[in-house]
Motif scaffolding. Structure first.
Motif, short mmCIF file in Angstrom:
data_model
loop_
_atom_site.label_atom_id
_atom_site.label_comp_id
_atom_site.label_asym_id
_atom_site.label_seq_id
_atom_site.Cartn_x
_atom_site.Cartn_y
_atom_site.Cartn_z
N UNK A 419 0.85 -1.20 0.00
CA UNK A 419 0.00 0.00 0.00
C UNK A 419 0.88 1.24 0.00
N UNK A 420 0.67 2.10 -0.99
CA UNK A 420 1.28 3.43 -0.99
C UNK A 420 0.23 4.37 -0.42
N UNK A 421 0.51 4.93 0.73
CA UNK A 421 -0.45 5.71 1.51
C UNK A 421 -0.13 7.19 1.35
N UNK A 422 -1.13 7.99 0.99
CA UNK A 422 -0.93 9.42 0.71
C UNK A 422 -1.99 10.23 1.46
N UNK A 423 -1.56 10.97 2.48
CA UNK A 423 -2.46 11.89 3.19
C UNK A 423 -2.32 13.28 2.58
N UNK A 424 -3.44 13.88 2.16
CA UNK A 424 -3.35 15.15 1.44
C UNK A 424 -4.52 16.05 1.80
N UNK A 425 -4.45 17.29 1.28
CA UNK A 425 -5.52 18.27 1.48
C UNK A 425 -5.78 18.96 0.15
N UNK A 426 -7.02 19.35 -0.08
CA UNK A 426 -7.38 19.97 -1.37
C UNK A 426 -6.67 21.29 -1.60
N UNK A 427 -6.27 21.97 -0.51
CA UNK A 427 -5.67 23.30 -0.61
C UNK A 427 -4.13 23.26 -0.51
N UNK A 428 -3.57 22.06 -0.41
CA UNK A 428 -2.12 21.91 -0.18
C UNK A 428 -1.37 21.85 -1.51
N UNK A 429 -0.62 22.91 -1.82
CA UNK A 429 0.10 22.98 -3.09
C UNK A 429 1.13 21.86 -3.23
N UNK A 430 1.96 21.57 -2.20
CA UNK A 430 2.91 20.45 -2.35
C UNK A 430 2.21 19.12 -2.58
N UNK A 431 1.02 18.92 -1.98
CA UNK A 431 0.26 17.68 -2.21
C UNK A 431 -0.11 17.56 -3.69
N UNK A 432 -0.67 18.64 -4.23
CA UNK A 432 -1.14 18.63 -5.61
C UNK A 432 0.03 18.48 -6.59
N UNK A 433 1.20 19.02 -6.21
CA UNK A 433 2.37 18.91 -7.07
C UNK A 433 2.84 17.46 -7.21
#
Length: 533
Positions: A419-433
């Motif tokens: 499992x590749x697990x990714x915690x993110x936020x809709x407003x997080x620029x590094x996440x979206x990158x």
């Protein structure tokens, strides 16, 4: 280690010139409360040991006034502790009467906490002894907007009440001017070859302007806490100066000024000061070979030697705690194993031992959750998908699920797969990158026994934004939209200090700390296959 004597003399004269320019302001500040009261010592002072042993952990409580029973389930109390090891996100439950309590871990002074209550209130609060916050929902709702820092309907009470009123009111004082200056600060480009005169010129005028605003506030709002404003301002200033010199050699006169500074709060600015200064020393070209392949233990051992050779034992110990700056649990455990034997200060040793125990417990907790029994659970047991797209995304919404239960069900749902697990936020620029690379890696790894799981926080977002962002990215995989309580629990399990947070669980259901720092670190499907196997 530093520049030539001629360079040092020139910089010293330049610093003196800067002092003369702002001398009148500094003299005025002396008479308006910039000297801390007697009996208050910095954490880096050796005699803080006695205070630490005799202090109680600060108590922070609060209450939402005039809250209805129907509103209780919708109100989540989220807060972020500023700690010696970075920020830690937590949540707490509201009692039936609207009261709540925040959990702190150590008896340290002036601890900064970022408190957020959805659509109601946001502030940086400070816990020194005891604080009680009352929020009158009738008044706040009547204002028609979220209250930031302080305002009608907000009361700071208890021993730390006046402290919090004073520091939060300062954030609102001439706010547009403060924000404009900080925008200028963020626009300063990174120095390729920093020189003290240029660095001080770039940042000095901004911080001098902030000091003038600060002095105006102190003159019109006399308080015994005025000295904390100046301490925070200098901590931020010197941390940015240290940041400018990462990988370079700082002039002696400037380095001496920074060495003289002490912090008295446990805030973002104070922890940045010690962390950035430690990073400057660990990346100094004359103190260690700067190669990407250098092992963490070599860096920490060298960092310990550097700190012990430059600073007093008590300050060196405080800064050694900053050497434990990895976001990876295994690296934290390893760092603390190397730091602990060289500790001279009792309170620092106590904190380091406690953090070491936390790191061991976190690894055990995650693996225990992943090893929970049960073989019949499938992805469907998370509930009926909200949506299944034609580009291969399955969307689920979760609430009132415990972190350990979520990990157990996740592991059981995908038995035999990594499992590749990714915690993110809709407003997080590094996440979206990261997402385009993650999408490409997923598409090229269809034949591998691996599943990509994307967990999006509801913090400062909503379900529609989450769905829209997935549709915009056309990102396949298993997607979960989770509440802030589960977000905080997962962040604590994996030692995530922010977004994005990545983790890797192998095919046997064992969490592998440090296997993934960022998905973009996995260059291609071959690298992922090597990680899986």
């Amino acid at each position: 280690m530093h520049k030539t004597m001629a360079d040092t003399k020139e910089i010293f004269l330049y610093l003196n010139m800067k002092t003369c320019i702002t001398l009148c302001v500094w003299v005025a500040a002396f008479f308006t409360g910039y000297t801390q009261p007697a009996g208050i010592v910095a954490m880096e002072d050796m005699n803080f040991n006695e205070q630490f042993a005799n202090r109680a952990i600060p108590v922070v409580t609060g209450k939402l006034l005039h809250i209805t029973l129907g509103e209780l389930p919708t109100k989540t109390i989220s807060y972020t502790l500023v700690t010696l090891f970075g920020q830690v996100r937590k949540t707490t439950d509201l009692a039936a009467d609207g009261s709540f309590r925040l959990e702190l871990e150590y008896p340290l002074p002036f601890q900064q906490i970022w408190l957020y209550i959805d659509s109601i209130f946001y502030a940086g609060i400070y816990a020194n002894k005891d604080l009680h916050i009352e929020l009158d929902l009738r008044k706040i709702k009547a204002s028609g907007k979220e209250i930031n820092f302080n305002g009608d309907g907000v009361r700071y009470l208890g021993t730390d009440g006046a402290l919090n009123m004073y520091l939060n009111d300062y954030l609102l004082f001439r706010r547009s001017e403060q924000q404009a200056l900080r925008t200028r600060m963020r626009q300063i480009p990174r120095f390729q070859n920093p020189v003290a005169k240029e660095v001080i010129f770039a940042y000095g005028s901004i911080f001098d302007s902030l000091k003038m605003i600060q002095d105006d506030y102190i003159a019109t709002h006399p308080s015994p806490y005025a000295w904390l404003l100046e301490n925070e301002r200098l901590s931020e200033y010197y941390s940015l100066i240290s940041y400018c010199y990462w990988g370079h050699t700082m002039e002696n006169a400037l380095f001496d000024k920074i060495k003289e500074h002490k912090t008295y709060l446990l805030s973002n600015n104070s922890t940045d000061f010690y962390r950035y200064l430690s990073t400057y020393l660990s990346t100094h070209p004359g103190l260690q070979p700067r190669t990407q392949k250098m092992q963490q233990d070599q860096m920490i051992d060298k960092g310990i030697l550097i700190l012990d050779s430059i600073f007093s034992p008590s300050r060196a110990d405080l800064m050694k705690l900053q050497l434990n700056n990895s976001k990876d649990i295994t690296e934290q455990k390893s760092a603390l194993e190397r730091i602990l034997p060289g500790m001279h200060t009792n309170w620092c040793r106590t904190v380091a031992k406690s953090e070491y125990a936390h790191s061991v417990a976190k690894i055990a907790t995650v693996n225990k959750a992943l090893a929970s029994s049960g073989n019949s659970i499938t992805a469907a047991d998370f509930g009926k998908p909200l949506l299944q797209t034609d580009f291969g995304a399955s969307l689920y919404k979760l609430s009132n699920v415990k972190g350990a239960d979520f990990l157990a069900r996740l592991r059981q749902s995908f038995s035999g797969k990594a499992i590749v697990f990714d915690l993110w936020a809709t407003w997080c620029a590094p996440c979206l990158a990261e997402m385009p690379h993650s999408k490409q890696l997923q598409q090229h790894s269809k034949d591998l026994p691996v599943v990509f799981v994307y967990v999006c926080t509801s913090n400062n977002s909503d379900e529609n934004k989450w769905k829209s962002k997935i549709g915009e990215l056309k990102l396949p995989g298993i997607h979960f939209y989770i509440d802030e309580t589960l977000d905080a629990e997962l962040s604590q399990f994996f030692s995530f200090s922010g977004y994005p947070g990545h983790a890797f669980i192998d095919r046997n259901g064992v969490y592998k700390p440090g296997a993934i720092k960022r998905v973009s670190d996995i260059k291609d499907s071959a690298a992922l296959a090597a990680l899986i196997n």
